[in-house]
Enzyme design. Structure first.
Site, PDB file in Angstrom:
ATOM      1  N   ALA A  13      52.269  70.475  50.889  1.00 18.70           N
ATOM      2  CA  ALA A  13      51.890  69.714  49.687  1.00 18.70           C
ATOM      3  C   ALA A  13      51.961  70.617  48.470  1.00 18.70           C
ATOM      4  O   ALA A  13      51.024  70.699  47.684  1.00 18.70           O
ATOM      5  CB  ALA A  13      50.478  69.153  49.855  1.00 18.70           C
ATOM      6  N   GLY A  17      56.867  69.493  47.790  1.00 18.95           N
ATOM      7  CA  GLY A  17      56.451  68.399  48.681  1.00 18.95           C
ATOM      8  C   GLY A  17      55.634  67.331  47.963  1.00 18.95           C
ATOM      9  O   GLY A  17      55.896  66.133  48.130  1.00 18.95           O
ATOM     10  N   ALA A 166      63.594  70.856  39.043  1.00 23.54           N
ATOM     11  CA  ALA A 166      63.134  72.049  38.325  1.00 23.54           C
ATOM     12  C   ALA A 166      61.704  71.782  37.872  1.00 23.54           C
ATOM     13  O   ALA A 166      61.364  70.657  37.491  1.00 23.54           O
ATOM     14  CB  ALA A 166      64.031  72.338  37.132  1.00 23.54           C
ATOM     15  N   ALA A 220      73.597  78.424  46.899  1.00 17.65           N
ATOM     16  CA  ALA A 220      74.667  78.723  45.940  1.00 17.65           C
ATOM     17  C   ALA A 220      74.349  78.122  44.568  1.00 17.65           C
ATOM     18  O   ALA A 220      74.602  78.751  43.537  1.00 17.65           O
ATOM     19  CB  ALA A 220      76.009  78.206  46.459  1.00 17.65           C
ATOM     20  N   ALA A 223      71.904  80.313  42.880  1.00 14.47           N
ATOM     21  CA  ALA A 223      72.542  81.587  42.522  1.00 14.47           C
ATOM     22  C   ALA A 223      73.452  81.401  41.298  1.00 14.47           C
ATOM     23  O   ALA A 223      73.486  82.253  40.403  1.00 14.47           O
ATOM     24  CB  ALA A 223      73.344  82.125  43.705  1.00 14.47           C
ATOM     25  N   CYS A 274      62.084  80.442  43.005  1.00 12.49           N
ATOM     26  CA  CYS A 274      63.339  80.235  43.745  1.00 12.49           C
ATOM     27  C   CYS A 274      64.445  81.244  43.447  1.00 12.49           C
ATOM     28  O   CYS A 274      65.096  81.729  44.373  1.00 12.49           O
ATOM     29  CB  CYS A 274      63.863  78.829  43.474  1.00 12.49           C
ATOM     30  SG  CYS A 274      62.848  77.595  44.288  1.00 12.49           S
ATOM     31  N   LYS A 277      64.264  84.834  45.095  1.00  5.40           N
ATOM     32  CA  LYS A 277      64.222  84.676  46.553  1.00  5.40           C
ATOM     33  C   LYS A 277      65.581  84.205  47.094  1.00  5.40           C
ATOM     34  O   LYS A 277      66.080  84.721  48.088  1.00  5.40           O
ATOM     35  CB  LYS A 277      63.117  83.661  46.885  1.00  5.40           C
ATOM     36  CG  LYS A 277      63.153  83.084  48.273  1.00  5.40           C
ATOM     37  CD  LYS A 277      61.940  82.198  48.517  1.00  5.40           C
ATOM     38  CE  LYS A 277      62.026  80.822  47.886  1.00  5.40           C
ATOM     39  NZ  LYS A 277      62.996  79.918  48.488  1.00  5.40           N
TER      40      LYS A 277
HETATM   41  C1  UDX Z   1      58.568  75.771  48.674  1.00  2.93           C
HETATM   42  C2  UDX Z   1      59.555  76.949  48.639  1.00  2.93           C
HETATM   43  O1  UDX Z   1      59.067  77.944  47.743  1.00  2.93           O
HETATM   44  C3  UDX Z   1      60.922  76.538  48.214  1.00  2.93           C
HETATM   45  O2  UDX Z   1      61.835  77.531  48.528  1.00  2.93           O
HETATM   46  C4  UDX Z   1      61.363  75.347  48.928  1.00  2.93           C
HETATM   47  O3  UDX Z   1      62.586  74.899  48.417  1.00  2.93           O
HETATM   48  C5  UDX Z   1      60.348  74.253  48.956  1.00  2.93           C
HETATM   49  O4  UDX Z   1      59.095  74.729  49.391  1.00  2.93           O
HETATM   50  P1  UDX Z   1      56.899  74.969  46.859  1.00  2.93           P
HETATM   51  O5  UDX Z   1      56.579  73.562  47.167  1.00  2.93           O
HETATM   52  O6  UDX Z   1      56.989  75.365  45.419  1.00  2.93           O
HETATM   53  O7  UDX Z   1      58.330  75.362  47.387  1.00  2.93           O
HETATM   54  O8  UDX Z   1      55.920  75.960  47.681  1.00  2.93           O
HETATM   55  P2  UDX Z   1      54.345  75.972  47.670  1.00  2.93           P
HETATM   56  O9  UDX Z   1      53.827  75.398  46.404  1.00  2.93           O
HETATM   57  O10 UDX Z   1      53.944  77.325  48.114  1.00  2.93           O
HETATM   58  O11 UDX Z   1      53.960  74.905  48.796  1.00  2.93           O
HETATM   59  C6  UDX Z   1      54.123  75.094  50.156  1.00  2.93           C
HETATM   60  C7  UDX Z   1      52.914  74.454  50.852  1.00  2.93           C
HETATM   61  O12 UDX Z   1      53.130  74.489  52.258  1.00  2.93           O
HETATM   62  C8  UDX Z   1      51.578  75.165  50.593  1.00  2.93           C
HETATM   63  O13 UDX Z   1      50.644  74.226  50.075  1.00  2.93           O
HETATM   64  C9  UDX Z   1      51.150  75.665  51.974  1.00  2.93           C
HETATM   65  O14 UDX Z   1      49.757  75.629  52.186  1.00  2.93           O
HETATM   66  C10 UDX Z   1      51.874  74.691  52.885  1.00  2.93           C
HETATM   67  N1  UDX Z   1      52.094  75.178  54.262  1.00  2.93           N
HETATM   68  C11 UDX Z   1      52.696  76.360  54.490  1.00  2.93           C
HETATM   69  C12 UDX Z   1      51.688  74.377  55.324  1.00  2.93           C
HETATM   70  O15 UDX Z   1      51.119  73.305  55.112  1.00  2.93           O
HETATM   71  N2  UDX Z   1      51.934  74.780  56.598  1.00  2.93           N
HETATM   72  C13 UDX Z   1      52.548  75.971  56.867  1.00  2.93           C
HETATM   73  O16 UDX Z   1      52.763  76.304  58.036  1.00  2.93           O
HETATM   74  C14 UDX Z   1      52.934  76.794  55.784  1.00  2.93           C
HETATM   75  C1  UDX Z   2      65.288  76.068  39.836  1.00  2.00           C
HETATM   76  C2  UDX Z   2      66.501  75.123  39.849  1.00  2.00           C
HETATM   77  O1  UDX Z   2      66.837  74.767  38.500  1.00  2.00           O
HETATM   78  C3  UDX Z   2      66.199  73.900  40.677  1.00  2.00           C
HETATM   79  O2  UDX Z   2      67.351  73.076  40.775  1.00  2.00           O
HETATM   80  C4  UDX Z   2      65.754  74.346  42.060  1.00  2.00           C
HETATM   81  O3  UDX Z   2      65.430  73.220  42.862  1.00  2.00           O
HETATM   82  C5  UDX Z   2      64.573  75.273  41.980  1.00  2.00           C
HETATM   83  O4  UDX Z   2      64.900  76.386  41.158  1.00  2.00           O
HETATM   84  P1  UDX Z   2      62.993  76.155  38.489  1.00  2.00           P
HETATM   85  O5  UDX Z   2      62.888  77.540  39.033  1.00  2.00           O
HETATM   86  O6  UDX Z   2      61.833  75.231  38.630  1.00  2.00           O
HETATM   87  O7  UDX Z   2      64.239  75.398  39.155  1.00  2.00           O
HETATM   88  O8  UDX Z   2      63.311  76.239  36.911  1.00  2.00           O
HETATM   89  P2  UDX Z   2      64.627  76.484  36.038  1.00  2.00           P
HETATM   90  O9  UDX Z   2      64.614  75.494  34.943  1.00  2.00           O
HETATM   91  O10 UDX Z   2      65.843  76.547  36.854  1.00  2.00           O
HETATM   92  O11 UDX Z   2      64.351  77.911  35.373  1.00  2.00           O
HETATM   93  C6  UDX Z   2      64.323  79.101  36.137  1.00  2.00           C
HETATM   94  C7  UDX Z   2      64.096  80.282  35.224  1.00  2.00           C
HETATM   95  O12 UDX Z   2      65.252  80.546  34.429  1.00  2.00           O
HETATM   96  C8  UDX Z   2      62.933  80.114  34.243  1.00  2.00           C
HETATM   97  O13 UDX Z   2      62.197  81.309  34.138  1.00  2.00           O
HETATM   98  C9  UDX Z   2      63.618  79.779  32.943  1.00  2.00           C
HETATM   99  O14 UDX Z   2      62.855  80.122  31.820  1.00  2.00           O
HETATM  100  C10 UDX Z   2      64.877  80.632  33.046  1.00  2.00           C
HETATM  101  N1  UDX Z   2      65.988  80.145  32.218  1.00  2.00           N
HETATM  102  C11 UDX Z   2      66.532  78.920  32.468  1.00  2.00           C
HETATM  103  C12 UDX Z   2      66.477  80.934  31.181  1.00  2.00           C
HETATM  104  O15 UDX Z   2      65.991  82.048  30.961  1.00  2.00           O
HETATM  105  N2  UDX Z   2      67.520  80.460  30.425  1.00  2.00           N
HETATM  106  C13 UDX Z   2      68.091  79.237  30.650  1.00  2.00           C
HETATM  107  O16 UDX Z   2      69.036  78.887  29.925  1.00  2.00           O
HETATM  108  C14 UDX Z   2      67.577  78.449  31.701  1.00  2.00           C
END
Ligand code: UDX
Ligand code: UDX
Length: 455
Positions: A13, A17, A166, A220, A223, A274, A277
């Site tokens: 969650a 999620g 995002a 990708a 990246a 993201c 990582k």
């Molecule tokens: C995460 C990853 O960072 C990202 O790479 C992926 O694409 C989507 O999942 P995010 O939802 O931002 O993204 O992570 P986070 O906010 O840390 O939430 C993960 C949740 O999973 C936490 O609330 C954690 O408690 C839970 N969790 C983790 C479980 O419920 N069971 C587990 O075994 C491990």
């Molecule tokens: C990213 C991807 O965009 C999303 O598709 C994926 O599912 C998760 O990872 P997020 O990390 O939430 O999303 O934010 P994003 O808007 O991509 O920004 C990432 C970082 O790059 C931020 O720190 C942002 O400030 C920075 N950024 C983004 C810049 O410095 N310049 C830009 O032009 C765009």
């Protein structure tokens, strides 16, 4: 056999999620959605008026769906939800490994494996298991191997359906996605999931691929996005020494339809859970398959980002240390409109300044100060304090750093602020959001990333 998904369970969650399931429940009133999480405090927050994730529009979606066809429960009570599910999403975190083979680069799949074991133990009949978390390519093999141990003879299809939302725009991205990606081998499972999204996403935006292509596409895509930010940041440094202006250069680049205008905003560096990582995971995969040059290429995108943060911190520290050594830091979140500060450039920059003996006055409109304080290096704990308003943080400071592009920083009244800051205070704008003309009129020097110093 045609399969229909009427009952969904999501494990995890978090930032992904929670909002994703809320939008599915909103758009599919006939589907019952349960979100489970090991973290009981987080579940309690999802069931309260103060959600654990700040996203514009999320409160409204949760208010419409919670108690109707969306519920949040702890994993302790989750067995029945998995047994009843036609589809189980895995949306737990996949952090960088800290020990064992691939430490420092490879993704740690232990939470995903734990989820697969939990599903194997409790699933009933046929279940579609969906990777929502970003995984290294071929992670589905690992999941399938674990599911095959199911004690009740459960059967499974595994799909990859990575999330492209995002933070800060999650609800908009979920409601109007550029594309939904579904990778899988079993056509009927792919189509069953496509049917869920088809309630609000046009069919031509639902891309079907093989499992490995879907897994790799997500890595990708992140990246490529990170690479654009590092590319414009590399240009930003050249602008500063040549008199070119990065926003003008970005505009020219972006008006070429082959390049496009997005993700060309120079910054103090990218952050978020993201990009780093996923880049490191890609580097590790390349190395694992003996692809040395591609590994070095993607590593350089990350290295440039570290350099960008470091040079900004060094410049600010040098200025502050020549004076009273007090720095205001405006913006701690990794981008605007989120309370998330995972891998935020502010963390490394604050740690660098604290190591230089500088005192910090921190401010952010959404980030929880206590939680942010915990990620700063322990031995420097006496060196910083938090302030609710930008005006308070700026008081007595020798340097003012703007590290997040919150709208409020575009409107700061520098005439007023300069009166309470220390004499000779300088602004370091890491997001090109400060009204530099207004600041200069107030007699302040401004260093803007990609432009340089203007007086
Ligand atoms: C995460 C990853 O960072 C990202 O790479 C992926 O694409 C989507 O999942 P995010 O939802 O931002 O993204 O992570 P986070 O906010 O840390 O939430 C993960 C949740 O999973 C936490 O609330 C954690 O408690 C839970 N969790 C983790 C479980 O419920 N069971 C587990 O075994 C491990
Ligand atoms: C990213 C991807 O965009 C999303 O598709 C994926 O599912 C998760 O990872 P997020 O990390 O939430 O999303 O934010 P994003 O808007 O991509 O920004 C990432 C970082 O790059 C931020 O720190 C942002 O400030 C920075 N950024 C983004 C810049 O410095 N310049 C830009 O032009 C765009």
């Amino acid at each position: 056999m045609k399969r229909r998904i009427l009952n969904i369970t999501c494990i995890g969650a978090g930032y992904v999620g929670g909002p994703t399931m809320a939008v599915i429940a909103d758009r599919c009133p006939d589907i019952s959605v349960t979100v489970i999480d090991l973290n009981e405090a987080r579940i309690a927050a999802w069931n309260s008026e103060s959600l654990p994730v700040y996203e514009p529009g999320l409160d409204e979606v949760v208010r419409r769906t919670r108690g109707r066809n969306l519920r949040f429960i702890s994993q302790r009570e989750g067995a029945a939800a998995v047994a009843a599910a036609d589809a189980v999403f895995i949306s737990v975190n996949t952090p960088t490994k800290t020990h064992g083979s691939g430490a420092g680069k490879a993704s740690d799949l232990s939470y995903v494996e734990a989820c697969a074991r939990y599903i194997a133990e409790h699933a009933n009949g046929h279940t579609i298991v969906i990777e929502k978390s970003t995984m290294p390519v071929r992670a589905a093999d690992t999941i399938k191997r674990i599911l095959a141990t199911s004690p009740h003879g459960g059967t499974f299809d595994v799909l990859s359906n990575p999330e492209f939302l995002a933070e800060g725009t999650a609800i908009r991205d979920l409601e109007k996605p550029d594309r939904v990606l579904i990778g899988g081998e079993a056509l009927e499972a792919v189509e069953a999931l496509a049917e869920v999204y088809a309630r609000w996403v046009p069919d031509q935006a639902i891309l079907r691929t093989g499992l490995w292509s879907a897994e790799l596409s997500k890595l990708a895509a992140n990246a490529f996005l990170a690479q654009r930010v590092s590319s414009i940041n590399a240009i930003s440094a050249l602008c500063e020494v040549t008199g070119a202006q990065v926003d003008e250069v970005a505009k020219v680049l972006g008006s070429d339809s082959r390049i496009g205008p997005k993700f060309l905003k120079a910054s103090v560096g990218f952050g978020g859970s993201c990009f780093k990582k996923d880049l490191l995971s890609l580097v590790y995969l390349c190395e694992f398959y003996g692809l040395t040059e591609p590994a070095a290429y993607w590593q350089s995108v990350q290295d440039l980002n570290e350099w960008q943060k470091r040079r900004f911190a060094q410049m600010a520290a040098a200025h502050a240390k020549k004076r009273g050594g007090v720095v205001a830091v405006l913006g701690l979140a990794f981008k605007k409109n989120t309370n998330d500060f995972r891998e935020s450039p502010a963390i490394d920059i604050c740690n660098h300044l604290l190591a230089e003996g500088v005192k910090l006055r921190l401010q952010d409109e959404r980030v929880d100060p206590k939680a942010f304080g915990e990620v700063l290096v322990d031995e420097y704990k006496a060196g910083f304090g938090f302030f609710r308003e930008a005006a308070e943080a700026v008081r007595g400071s020798d340097a003012i750093l703007v590290l997040t592009e919150w709208d409020q920083y575009t409107k700061l009244d520098w005439q007023k602020l300069s009166a309470t800051a220390a004499p000779g205070v300088m602004i370091f704008d890491g997001r090109t959001v400060v009204d530099a003309a207004n600041a200069r009129e107030a007699g302040l020097s401004v260093f803007t990333v990609g432009i340089g110093e203007t007086k």
